[in-house]
Design a protein around this motif. Structure first.
Motif, PDB file in Angstrom:
ATOM      1  N   MET A   1      12.508  -9.973   2.588  1.00 54.98           N
ATOM      2  CA  MET A   1      10.945  -9.947   2.890  1.00 54.98           C
ATOM      3  C   MET A   1      10.732  -8.940   4.024  1.00 54.98           C
ATOM      4  O   MET A   1      10.012  -7.999   3.779  1.00 54.98           O
ATOM      5  N   ARG A   2      11.717  -8.814   5.184  1.00 59.53           N
ATOM      6  CA  ARG A   2      11.439  -8.240   6.184  1.00 59.53           C
ATOM      7  C   ARG A   2      11.783  -6.817   5.983  1.00 59.53           C
ATOM      8  O   ARG A   2      11.075  -5.907   6.148  1.00 59.53           O
ATOM      9  N   LYS A   4      11.698  -5.364   2.981  1.00 60.77           N
ATOM     10  CA  LYS A   4      10.426  -4.768   2.348  1.00 60.77           C
ATOM     11  C   LYS A   4       9.353  -4.303   2.913  1.00 60.77           C
ATOM     12  O   LYS A   4       8.609  -3.416   2.740  1.00 60.77           O
ATOM     13  N   ILE A   5       8.912  -5.313   3.901  1.00 59.39           N
ATOM     14  CA  ILE A   5       7.785  -4.592   4.674  1.00 59.39           C
ATOM     15  C   ILE A   5       8.102  -3.323   5.352  1.00 59.39           C
ATOM     16  O   ILE A   5       7.115  -2.754   5.471  1.00 59.39           O
ATOM     17  N   PHE A  20      -0.854  -3.050   9.280  1.00 61.05           N
ATOM     18  CA  PHE A  20       0.327  -3.787   9.234  1.00 61.05           C
ATOM     19  C   PHE A  20      -0.154  -5.140   8.606  1.00 61.05           C
ATOM     20  O   PHE A  20       0.588  -5.852   7.666  1.00 61.05           O
ATOM     21  N   ARG A  21      -1.028  -5.870   9.310  1.00 59.33           N
ATOM     22  CA  ARG A  21      -1.481  -7.099   8.985  1.00 59.33           C
ATOM     23  C   ARG A  21      -1.794  -7.151   7.392  1.00 59.33           C
ATOM     24  O   ARG A  21      -1.587  -7.837   6.475  1.00 59.33           O
ATOM     25  N   ALA A  24       1.233  -6.531   4.911  1.00 60.58           N
ATOM     26  CA  ALA A  24       2.119  -7.772   5.024  1.00 60.58           C
ATOM     27  C   ALA A  24       1.428  -8.737   4.141  1.00 60.58           C
ATOM     28  O   ALA A  24       1.948  -9.953   4.165  1.00 60.58           O
ATOM     29  N   ILE A  26      -0.852 -10.744   5.513  1.00 64.16           N
ATOM     30  CA  ILE A  26      -1.157 -12.085   6.569  1.00 64.16           C
ATOM     31  C   ILE A  26      -2.635 -12.047   6.380  1.00 64.16           C
ATOM     32  O   ILE A  26      -3.366 -11.261   6.762  1.00 64.16           O
ATOM     33  N   VAL A  34       1.352 -11.846  13.309  1.00 63.55           N
ATOM     34  CA  VAL A  34       1.532 -10.616  13.268  1.00 63.55           C
ATOM     35  C   VAL A  34       2.222  -9.812  14.558  1.00 63.55           C
ATOM     36  O   VAL A  34       3.101  -9.218  14.503  1.00 63.55           O
ATOM     37  N   ALA A  37       6.012 -10.744  14.662  1.00 59.69           N
ATOM     38  CA  ALA A  37       6.663  -9.854  13.739  1.00 59.69           C
ATOM     39  C   ALA A  37       6.728  -8.511  14.560  1.00 59.69           C
ATOM     40  O   ALA A  37       8.013  -8.120  14.648  1.00 59.69           O
ATOM     41  N   TRP A  41      10.492  -6.716  15.890  1.00 58.74           N
ATOM     42  CA  TRP A  41      10.793  -5.601  15.329  1.00 58.74           C
ATOM     43  C   TRP A  41      11.091  -4.292  16.211  1.00 58.74           C
ATOM     44  O   TRP A  41      11.784  -3.487  16.232  1.00 58.74           O
TER      45      TRP A  41
END
Length: 223
Positions: A1-2, A4-5, A20-21, A24, A26, A34, A37, A41
């Motif tokens: 998942m990570r 891919k995002i 981003f939110r 993703a 969310i 958010v 994460a 990163w």
């Protein structure tokens, strides 16, 4: 998942917290998730923070950081209502050669400096009547503006404190500031002079830019 995002942002010049939110998936109201994460990163080196709430994928940076348009693009991302000018443009043309300068730009907003891992970006305020003399370019879908070399010189001298009480015959401004203006063409000289005239109509009674033009004509240019 990570992975891919993150992959979804590899080819974007930048993205925002809200972007981003949404990407993703969310839900609104789960902003702490958010932030967590993104923080992880950034700490792991996958993302580069540009300013609060704005990021660039490291892969995009690695692919494009050597492009001459990269830093101008970043400058426009950080403050869209601005144009590159002053030291940055003058150094690109070899007029300033002494040291490496930050990325410098003009804005109608407040003067500010933005520091991030990509560099130092300085924005100087100028009144709306003098906000001109630039062209619009584009890099990776991001429009950015850059002053002509004549406007960059004007902005640099206009915003710099100078001893205008000194006699032009005895004070060589270009020599004192180590400005390499030997290749400044006639058209560029005339363009610079037009900006001086414009500034005089805006700030009546100000002698500074007229003194500068006279000084350059005495020591370098034919009036």
């Amino acid at each position: 998942m990570r992975s891919k995002i993150l992959a979804a942002f590899e080819h974007l010049p930048y993205f925002t917290f809200e972007g981003f939110r949404q990407m993703a998936g969310i839900e609104t109201g789960k902003e702490p998730q958010v932030r967590t994460a993104l923080y992880r990163w950034v700490k792991a080196g996958h993302l580069l923070p540009l300013k609060k709430g704005m990021y660039m994928h490291r892969r995009f940076y690695e692919l494009h950081c050597q492009d001459p348009a990269f830093l101008p693009m970043v400058s426009a991302i950080l403050l869209p209502q601005s144009y590159l000018s002053m030291e940055y443009v003058l150094q690109q043309r070899g007029i300033l050669t002494e040291i490496t300068y930050p990325v410098t730009a003009i804005t109608q907003k407040n003067t500010r400096t933005i520091l991030n891992s990509l560099g130092t970006f300085e924005y100087r305020h100028i009144q709306p009547e003098l906000y001109f003399g630039f062209q619009i370019w584009e890099a990776y879908g991001v429009p950015y503006a850059q002053a002509s070399v004549a406007k960059a010189l004007f902005d640099y001298l206009y915003l710099r404190p100078l001893p205008v009480e000194l006699e032009p015959q005895r004070y060589n401004l270009a020599e004192e500031l180590r400005l390499n203006l030997d290749e400044f063409g006639r058209e560029e000289q005339e363009e610079f002079a037009s900006y001086v005239l414009k500034s005089e109509t805006i700030r009546k009674g100000s002698r500074k830019m007229r003194w500068i033009l006279t000084n350059l004509e005495v020591h370098l240019w034919q009036p």
